[in-house]
Scaffold this motif. Structure first.
Motif, PDB file in Angstrom:
ATOM      1  N   VAL A 141      48.255  48.162  -0.967  1.00 38.95           N
ATOM      2  CA  VAL A 141      49.557  48.021  -0.457  1.00 38.95           C
ATOM      3  C   VAL A 141      49.410  48.781   0.974  1.00 38.95           C
ATOM      4  N   PRO A 142      49.030  50.175   1.053  1.00 42.08           N
ATOM      5  CA  PRO A 142      49.300  50.525   2.337  1.00 42.08           C
ATOM      6  C   PRO A 142      48.060  49.874   3.348  1.00 42.08           C
ATOM      7  N   LEU A 143      46.911  49.739   2.651  1.00 42.39           N
ATOM      8  CA  LEU A 143      46.131  48.788   3.815  1.00 42.39           C
ATOM      9  C   LEU A 143      46.830  47.651   4.242  1.00 42.39           C
ATOM     10  N   LEU A 144      47.311  46.795   3.502  1.00 39.75           N
ATOM     11  CA  LEU A 144      47.852  45.926   3.710  1.00 39.75           C
ATOM     12  C   LEU A 144      49.306  46.089   5.062  1.00 39.75           C
ATOM     13  N   VAL A 145      50.009  46.952   4.702  1.00 38.53           N
ATOM     14  CA  VAL A 145      50.917  47.334   5.486  1.00 38.53           C
ATOM     15  C   VAL A 145      50.425  47.791   7.067  1.00 38.53           C
ATOM     16  N   MET A 146      49.365  48.523   6.858  1.00 35.21           N
ATOM     17  CA  MET A 146      48.755  48.836   8.162  1.00 35.21           C
ATOM     18  C   MET A 146      48.282  47.586   8.997  1.00 35.21           C
ATOM     19  N   PHE A 147      47.454  46.891   8.340  1.00 32.50           N
ATOM     20  CA  PHE A 147      46.954  45.553   9.025  1.00 32.50           C
ATOM     21  C   PHE A 147      48.165  44.805   9.649  1.00 32.50           C
ATOM     22  N   PHE A 148      49.136  44.529   8.893  1.00 29.69           N
ATOM     23  CA  PHE A 148      50.247  43.937   8.980  1.00 29.69           C
ATOM     24  C   PHE A 148      51.121  44.533  10.496  1.00 29.69           C
ATOM     25  N   ALA A 149      50.962  46.033  10.530  1.00 25.56           N
ATOM     26  CA  ALA A 149      51.604  46.662  11.568  1.00 25.56           C
ATOM     27  C   ALA A 149      50.780  46.355  12.792  1.00 25.56           C
ATOM     28  N   LEU A 150      49.490  46.337  12.672  1.00 18.02           N
ATOM     29  CA  LEU A 150      48.415  46.308  13.694  1.00 18.02           C
ATOM     30  C   LEU A 150      48.515  45.004  14.391  1.00 18.02           C
ATOM     31  N   GLY A 151      48.713  43.942  13.306  1.00 20.46           N
ATOM     32  CA  GLY A 151      48.885  42.592  13.808  1.00 20.46           C
ATOM     33  C   GLY A 151      50.140  42.255  14.711  1.00 20.46           C
ATOM     34  N   MET A 152      51.374  42.569  14.253  1.00 17.31           N
ATOM     35  CA  MET A 152      52.491  42.810  14.754  1.00 17.31           C
ATOM     36  C   MET A 152      52.649  43.482  16.174  1.00 17.31           C
ATOM     37  N   GLU A 153      51.927  44.437  16.287  1.00 17.75           N
ATOM     38  CA  GLU A 153      51.576  45.518  17.363  1.00 17.75           C
ATOM     39  C   GLU A 153      51.374  44.502  18.611  1.00 17.75           C
ATOM     40  N   ARG A 154      50.226  43.690  18.140  1.00 17.93           N
ATOM     41  CA  ARG A 154      49.260  42.715  19.043  1.00 17.93           C
ATOM     42  C   ARG A 154      50.497  41.641  19.575  1.00 17.93           C
ATOM     43  N   VAL A 155      51.112  41.223  18.516  1.00 14.11           N
ATOM     44  CA  VAL A 155      51.987  40.051  19.162  1.00 14.11           C
ATOM     45  C   VAL A 155      53.262  40.568  20.043  1.00 14.11           C
ATOM     46  N   GLU A 156      53.694  41.985  19.649  1.00 14.01           N
ATOM     47  CA  GLU A 156      54.762  42.283  20.392  1.00 14.01           C
ATOM     48  C   GLU A 156      54.092  42.641  21.918  1.00 14.01           C
ATOM     49  N   SER A 157      52.892  43.206  22.029  1.00  7.81           N
ATOM     50  CA  SER A 157      52.185  43.451  23.406  1.00  7.81           C
ATOM     51  C   SER A 157      52.311  42.312  24.198  1.00  7.81           C
ATOM     52  N   LYS A 158      51.865  40.867  23.629  1.00 12.74           N
ATOM     53  CA  LYS A 158      51.720  39.907  24.246  1.00 12.74           C
ATOM     54  C   LYS A 158      53.209  39.244  24.643  1.00 12.74           C
ATOM     55  N   LEU A 159      54.102  39.479  23.849  1.00 12.91           N
ATOM     56  CA  LEU A 159      55.695  39.018  24.160  1.00 12.91           C
ATOM     57  C   LEU A 159      56.091  40.173  25.330  1.00 12.91           C
ATOM     58  N   ARG A 160      55.610  41.439  25.344  1.00 14.64           N
ATOM     59  CA  ARG A 160      56.121  42.342  26.391  1.00 14.64           C
ATOM     60  C   ARG A 160      55.625  41.832  27.889  1.00 14.64           C
ATOM     61  N   GLU A 161      54.321  41.340  27.726  1.00 15.70           N
ATOM     62  CA  GLU A 161      53.763  40.825  29.009  1.00 15.70           C
ATOM     63  C   GLU A 161      54.676  39.553  29.571  1.00 15.70           C
ATOM     64  N   SER A 162      55.057  38.879  28.834  1.00 12.95           N
ATOM     65  CA  SER A 162      55.675  37.644  29.302  1.00 12.95           C
ATOM     66  C   SER A 162      57.157  37.667  29.526  1.00 12.95           C
ATOM     67  N   THR A 163      57.720  38.872  29.543  1.00 10.71           N
ATOM     68  CA  THR A 163      59.016  39.125  29.568  1.00 10.71           C
ATOM     69  C   THR A 163      59.661  38.350  30.924  1.00 10.71           C
ATOM     70  N   VAL A 164      60.918  38.024  30.943  1.00 10.34           N
ATOM     71  CA  VAL A 164      61.627  37.437  32.129  1.00 10.34           C
ATOM     72  C   VAL A 164      62.708  38.270  32.481  1.00 10.34           C
ATOM     73  N   ARG A 165      62.908  38.616  33.823  1.00 15.28           N
ATOM     74  CA  ARG A 165      63.937  39.512  34.544  1.00 15.28           C
ATOM     75  C   ARG A 165      64.982  38.750  34.186  1.00 15.28           C
ATOM     76  N   THR A 166      66.115  39.695  33.772  1.00 16.27           N
ATOM     77  CA  THR A 166      67.434  39.145  33.570  1.00 16.27           C
ATOM     78  C   THR A 166      68.120  38.378  34.493  1.00 16.27           C
ATOM     79  N   GLU A 167      67.916  38.855  35.950  1.00 19.77           N
ATOM     80  CA  GLU A 167      68.751  38.411  37.107  1.00 19.77           C
ATOM     81  C   GLU A 167      68.200  36.923  37.148  1.00 19.77           C
ATOM     82  N   GLU A 168      66.911  36.824  37.176  1.00 22.50           N
ATOM     83  CA  GLU A 168      66.048  35.514  37.263  1.00 22.50           C
ATOM     84  C   GLU A 168      66.599  34.371  36.120  1.00 22.50           C
ATOM     85  N   LEU A 169      66.886  34.834  34.759  1.00 22.50           N
ATOM     86  CA  LEU A 169      67.435  33.777  33.902  1.00 22.50           C
ATOM     87  C   LEU A 169      68.829  33.694  34.211  1.00 22.50           C
TER      88      LEU A 169
END
Length: 83
Positions: free
Chosen positions: A9-37
């Motif tokens: 269970v801790p290993l699964l939680v750790m791998f899930f957290a690492l995977g979500m961190e990778r997804v979050e970093s990709k989303l953070r790179e593609s952010t849109v400026r609020t003024e532009e939107l």
């Protein structure tokens, strides 16, 4: 069985957290400026609305950026009509 679960269970939680961190970093790179939107949503053109509906925010913002670049003095060359 309990020992396996206490390790698995801790290993699964750790791998899930690492995977979500990778997804979050990709989303953070593609952010849109609020003024532009905000400007896109307040002053849309028909082709931008169509792109927003059919292809999503990314394509609509791409069209908006092309339009806003054109209004700052870098207008694309006009096409001449064939007679």
């Amino acid at each position: 069985m309990t020992a396996w679960l206490s390790v698995l269970v801790p290993l699964l939680v750790m791998f899930f957290a690492l995977g979500m961190e990778r997804v979050e970093s990709k989303l953070r790179e593609s952010t849109v400026r609020t003024e532009e939107l905000d400007e896109l949503l307040h002053k849309p053109r028909p082709e931008e609305v169509r792109a927003l509906f059919r292809q999503g925010t990314g394509r609509a913002l791409e069209l908006f950026r092309l339009r806003s670049r054109g209004t700052r003095g870098r207008r694309p060359a006009k096409r001449s009509k064939a007679a």
